[in-house]
Design an enzyme around this catalytic site. Sequence first.
Site, PDB file in Angstrom:
ATOM      1  N   ALA A  59      45.079  18.307  21.101  1.00  0.00           N
ATOM      2  CA  ALA A  59      45.228  17.811  22.471  1.00  0.00           C
ATOM      3  C   ALA A  59      46.575  18.207  23.051  1.00  0.00           C
ATOM      4  O   ALA A  59      46.668  18.660  24.198  1.00  0.00           O
ATOM      5  CB  ALA A  59      45.048  16.294  22.515  1.00  0.00           C
ATOM      6  N   GLU A  78      57.437  16.438  18.720  1.00  0.00           N
ATOM      7  CA  GLU A  78      56.653  16.016  17.564  1.00  0.00           C
ATOM      8  C   GLU A  78      57.580  15.329  16.567  1.00  0.00           C
ATOM      9  O   GLU A  78      58.605  15.895  16.183  1.00  0.00           O
ATOM     10  CB  GLU A  78      55.991  17.239  16.920  1.00  0.00           C
ATOM     11  CG  GLU A  78      55.447  17.047  15.525  1.00  0.00           C
ATOM     12  CD  GLU A  78      54.356  15.999  15.442  1.00  0.00           C
ATOM     13  OE1 GLU A  78      54.506  15.048  14.637  1.00  0.00           O
ATOM     14  OE2 GLU A  78      53.361  16.130  16.182  1.00  0.00           O
ATOM     15  N   GLY A  91      38.820  20.355   9.930  1.00  0.00           N
ATOM     16  CA  GLY A  91      37.874  21.399   9.543  1.00  0.00           C
ATOM     17  C   GLY A  91      37.581  22.379  10.659  1.00  0.00           C
ATOM     18  O   GLY A  91      36.858  23.362  10.454  1.00  0.00           O
ATOM     19  N   GLY A  92      38.115  22.130  11.870  1.00  0.00           N
ATOM     20  CA  GLY A  92      37.988  23.095  12.966  1.00  0.00           C
ATOM     21  C   GLY A  92      36.593  23.251  13.528  1.00  0.00           C
ATOM     22  O   GLY A  92      36.205  24.340  13.938  1.00  0.00           O
ATOM     23  N   ARG A 343      28.201   7.970  11.206  1.00  0.00           N
ATOM     24  CA  ARG A 343      29.222   7.709  10.195  1.00  0.00           C
ATOM     25  C   ARG A 343      29.325   6.243   9.799  1.00  0.00           C
ATOM     26  O   ARG A 343      29.619   5.932   8.643  1.00  0.00           O
ATOM     27  CB  ARG A 343      30.574   8.234  10.685  1.00  0.00           C
ATOM     28  CG  ARG A 343      30.635   9.748  10.650  1.00  0.00           C
ATOM     29  CD  ARG A 343      31.903  10.282  11.279  1.00  0.00           C
ATOM     30  NE  ARG A 343      32.013  11.728  11.041  1.00  0.00           N
ATOM     31  CZ  ARG A 343      32.967  12.488  11.556  1.00  0.00           C
ATOM     32  NH1 ARG A 343      33.889  11.946  12.356  1.00  0.00           N
ATOM     33  NH2 ARG A 343      33.014  13.776  11.289  1.00  0.00           N
ATOM     34  N   GLU A 487      42.957  11.513  20.447  1.00  0.00           N
ATOM     35  CA  GLU A 487      42.658  10.257  19.761  1.00  0.00           C
ATOM     36  C   GLU A 487      43.397   9.058  20.343  1.00  0.00           C
ATOM     37  O   GLU A 487      42.956   7.923  20.173  1.00  0.00           O
ATOM     38  CB  GLU A 487      42.993  10.405  18.276  1.00  0.00           C
ATOM     39  CG  GLU A 487      42.441   9.286  17.409  1.00  0.00           C
ATOM     40  CD  GLU A 487      42.683   9.518  15.928  1.00  0.00           C
ATOM     41  OE1 GLU A 487      42.363   8.617  15.139  1.00  0.00           O
ATOM     42  OE2 GLU A 487      43.191  10.598  15.561  1.00  0.00           O
TER      43      GLU A 487
END
Length: 522
Positions: A59, A78, A91-92, A343, A487
Site C-alpha cells: 500500500a 518506515e 506470497g504475491g 479462512r 491493512e
Amino acid sequence: MQRRELLRNGTLGVIGAVGTVGASLTAGAASAADLDAKGSARPTFDRTVDVLVIGSGFAGAAAALAAAEAGAEVEIVEKMAFAGGNSALSGGMMAVPGSSVQKKQGIEDSPEKLVEDMQRIGMGLGDPELVRALCNEAADTFEWTRRHGVVWNENLTGKGGHSAKRCMVTKEGTGQGILKPFYAELAQKGVRVRTKAFVSRILRDESDDATAGAVTGVELREGYVFGKPDSGKLVRVGVRRGVVLAYGGFAADKAYRRRLDPKLSDDLKTTNQPGATSELWREASRIGARIIQADWIQCLPTCSPKEEGMGLATHFADIAGALYGCWVSTLTGARFASEFADRKVLTDAIIGVMGKGGQALAVADANGVAEMEKVRPGLLKKVVEAGVVTEHASPEALAKAYGMDPAAFEAGIRDYNALVRAGKDTAFGRPLEKAAKELALDRGPWYASVMSPKLHHCMGGVTVNAATEVLDVMTDRPIPGLYAAGECAGGIHGAVRIGACAVMDCLVNGRKAGAAAAARKA
C-alpha cells in the site's frame, strides 16, 4: 464545542495541536513572526514534503508511486530497518476480477461477482461502497502494475471463497515481485525511503478556519531501533498536501490484540513480521480517526508449525491440498471440512481437530503437485527440502508417518475419489476443480503437510470513504490531508478476508490514496 476547544480541554482524549505536540514553541512564547493572523503558534518543521507515506509495504509503495507520478515530492518513512513490512513476506497473489488475462483465457468473471463473494464471506460487514470501488478498480490497477514492471504468472487459480479463477501470482512467486520493480521506479523518481524512522505523533491543525483539523505533518524518531521507544533523534516533518497511512496491522502485538480479543493468547504464532505492532493504531485513535471492527482478527489456517512467519507450506496446502487433494484428520484418516471454505471456517475446523489431540493434514499426490507447480514453479523442491512437506511412496507409508490407521486413511482416500469422479462433493459441498475431477488421488509419490493456524490479518482499521480519506470520529467528515490504505484501513473485508484480496486492496487503494494526496491543494 469547536474542535479547538475540544482539543484544549481534553474532551477527545487527544492533544492533536501541531503547535503544542512535541514542540517547544507556544503561542505565549512565540515571536510575532511565528504567529498566524489569529495569534496561534505556527508549526515549525525540520523539513517539508508534498506527501508523506507512513509504511513501506504494497500500500505504501503504491501510494508513493502514484503520488510521484502526479508530480509530488514524496517521502516514505518506515520504522523497521528494512522496507516492505509484511508485504516482503507475502506470497504475491492478487485477485483481479474481469482481468484481461481471464478474458484471454475465456474465463467469465466480473467485479460484481467478487463483490458478492466478499460480502458473503465477510458476513455483510464490509461497506458496500468500499467493496464495489475496490473490485471495480482492480483490473485497471493490475494493468498499472504491469506498466511499472510487475510480471505476473498468468496461470490463474482460485482460493477459498472465490467463485472464479481470478488469482495471479507474481513471476517470482513472492511479494518481492511487486516491491522490487516499484522501489526501482521510486528511486528513479527521486522518492526518499527512510527506514528506522518511527512516527510517534501525527500533527493536526487546531485553527478555526477552513483547514480546521487538517493534518500538517508528523513527529518522528530518525535512527530508531525497534523495541527501544526512546531511540533515535526527534524530527518534525511537515506536509504541503497530505499524509498517507499505510502502516499495516498489529498481529505481532500480543498485548494489543489480547485486549481486543482475550482468546488470542500469547502463545499463538503470527505470520507477520515483528514490526506489525499497534503504535500507529493508537496514534490514529488519539488524533480523532474513527477505528472500526478492530476485534475481527483473522488466522491463516494452512501454516506449518515448523516454520516461522507465513512460510511456504501454506501454498502447498492452499493449492495442491485444497484444489487437487484433500485435508484429513489424523484421528480418523478422513476429511473434516470443505477445503475450499473461508479462512474462519477452516481455522475453526483445524483447531477442532487439534483440540482433540489430532493433526490436520493437507494431502496431495503427484498429480496435485504438478498442478501446483504451474502456479508456483519450484515450490515442491523448497518445501520438501525444508521438511515442511513430506514425501511418501504410498498412502500406507504416509499414514504410518503420521500415526494414522492405514486402512482408515486409504478408505478416506477412496471416499474422496468417489466424490471427485461423481463430480459432486456430497460430504462437505466443496466446489471441484475440473482438473481435480480428472486427476483423482491415485498417483504416487504422496505428499502431506501439517496445518496449524497463525494470526494473519487485522480486518478492522481507520474508517475511510471511497476516496481513501480518513474520517473523524466526532464529525464523520474527512480529516483534511489524511488518507489510508491497506491493512490499517477498516470496513472493506468485513468479518473474514478472502485470500488474494489483501494484495488487491493494498495496490488499488494505495494507488488511489497516493494520487488523492498529491492532488490536494498545497
